[in-house]
Design a protein around this motif. Structure first.
Motif, PDB file in Angstrom:
ATOM      1  N   ILE A 197       0.842  -1.190   0.000  1.00 22.16           N
ATOM      2  CA  ILE A 197       0.000   0.000   0.000  1.00 22.16           C
ATOM      3  C   ILE A 197       0.883   1.250   0.000  1.00 22.16           C
ATOM      4  N   GLU A 198       0.267   2.351  -0.391  1.00 24.58           N
ATOM      5  CA  GLU A 198       0.916   3.652  -0.296  1.00 24.58           C
ATOM      6  C   GLU A 198       0.406   4.333   0.973  1.00 24.58           C
ATOM      7  N   THR A 199       1.305   4.989   1.691  1.00 22.06           N
ATOM      8  CA  THR A 199       0.934   5.696   2.907  1.00 22.06           C
ATOM      9  C   THR A 199       1.905   6.847   3.137  1.00 22.06           C
ATOM     10  N   TRP A 200       1.687   7.582   4.177  1.00 21.20           N
ATOM     11  CA  TRP A 200       2.603   8.668   4.537  1.00 21.20           C
ATOM     12  C   TRP A 200       3.427   8.259   5.732  1.00 21.20           C
ATOM     13  N   ARG A 201       4.654   8.706   5.741  1.00 25.27           N
ATOM     14  CA  ARG A 201       5.489   8.536   6.917  1.00 25.27           C
ATOM     15  C   ARG A 201       5.591   9.897   7.572  1.00 25.27           C
ATOM     16  N   TYR A 202       5.790   9.873   8.874  1.00 23.23           N
ATOM     17  CA  TYR A 202       5.890  11.098   9.652  1.00 23.23           C
ATOM     18  C   TYR A 202       7.196  11.070  10.425  1.00 23.23           C
ATOM     19  N   GLN A 203       7.641  12.251  10.839  1.00 23.91           N
ATOM     20  CA  GLN A 203       8.852  12.342  11.644  1.00 23.91           C
ATOM     21  C   GLN A 203       8.501  13.079  12.933  1.00 23.91           C
ATOM     22  N   ALA A 204       8.903  12.504  14.063  1.00 25.26           N
ATOM     23  CA  ALA A 204       8.677  13.111  15.377  1.00 25.26           C
ATOM     24  C   ALA A 204       9.707  12.525  16.338  1.00 25.26           C
ATOM     25  N   SER A 205      10.146  13.331  17.272  1.00 27.45           N
ATOM     26  CA  SER A 205      11.123  12.895  18.276  1.00 27.45           C
ATOM     27  C   SER A 205      12.380  12.312  17.624  1.00 27.45           C
ATOM     28  N   GLY A 206      12.724  12.822  16.444  1.00 27.04           N
ATOM     29  CA  GLY A 206      13.922  12.363  15.758  1.00 27.04           C
ATOM     30  C   GLY A 206      13.813  10.971  15.154  1.00 27.04           C
ATOM     31  N   ARG A 207      12.598  10.439  15.089  1.00 29.72           N
ATOM     32  CA  ARG A 207      12.392   9.094  14.538  1.00 29.72           C
ATOM     33  C   ARG A 207      11.289   9.146  13.486  1.00 29.72           C
ATOM     34  N   PHE A 208      11.079   8.009  12.817  1.00 25.36           N
ATOM     35  CA  PHE A 208      10.101   7.916  11.736  1.00 25.36           C
ATOM     36  C   PHE A 208       8.944   7.014  12.155  1.00 25.36           C
ATOM     37  N   TRP A 209       7.734   7.400  11.696  1.00 28.90           N
ATOM     38  CA  TRP A 209       6.507   6.757  12.149  1.00 28.90           C
ATOM     39  C   TRP A 209       5.537   6.536  11.003  1.00 28.90           C
TER      40      TRP A 209
END
Length: 118
Positions: free
Chosen positions: A32-44
């Motif tokens: 699937i296609e999705t979005w990744r996010y960045q927070a607290s210096g990590r990827f989610w």
């Protein structure tokens, strides 16, 4: 530059990603296609509140493939269920999304998975 460094740079540049998980019931790959996010210096990986097949697949089979431009990375998903950690991470992600709705609804009902490289 190591392969991990290259992967981090690619992941920083690319917000829309594709992932291939292993189906929890079928054992078959699901892309699937999705979005990744960045927070607290990590990827989610996360999404608006509600159930997601990709999340159920990661719960059953934490290893998945993260597809970036010209790289396919074998990664591990770490589901985040601790309410304090969910509040911290989603508290960085959700306010930046003008379409997201309330932070409280995301904390209560959104999937949240840390992408663990290497």
């Amino acid at each position: 530059m190591t392969a991990t460094d290259e992967a981090l740079r690619a992941l920083e540049r690319q917000r829309t990603v594709e992932i291939t998980t292993i189906g929890r019931r079928t054992g078959q790959p699901r892309r699937i296609e999705t979005w990744r996010y960045q927070a607290s210096g990590r990827f989610w990986l996360t999404g608006s509140p509600g159930s997601r097949d990709w999340y159920a697949n990661v719960l059953a089979h934490p290893e998945f493939t993260l597809h970036l431009n010209n790289q396919d990375l074998q990664v591990r998903g770490r589901p985040v269920t601790d309410s304090g950690e969910r509040a911290r991470v989603l508290g960085e992600i959700v306010p930046a999304l003008d379409w997201a709705g309330s932070l409280e609804s995301w904390i209560a009902g959104s999937p949240l998975v840390e992408i663990e490289l290497g």
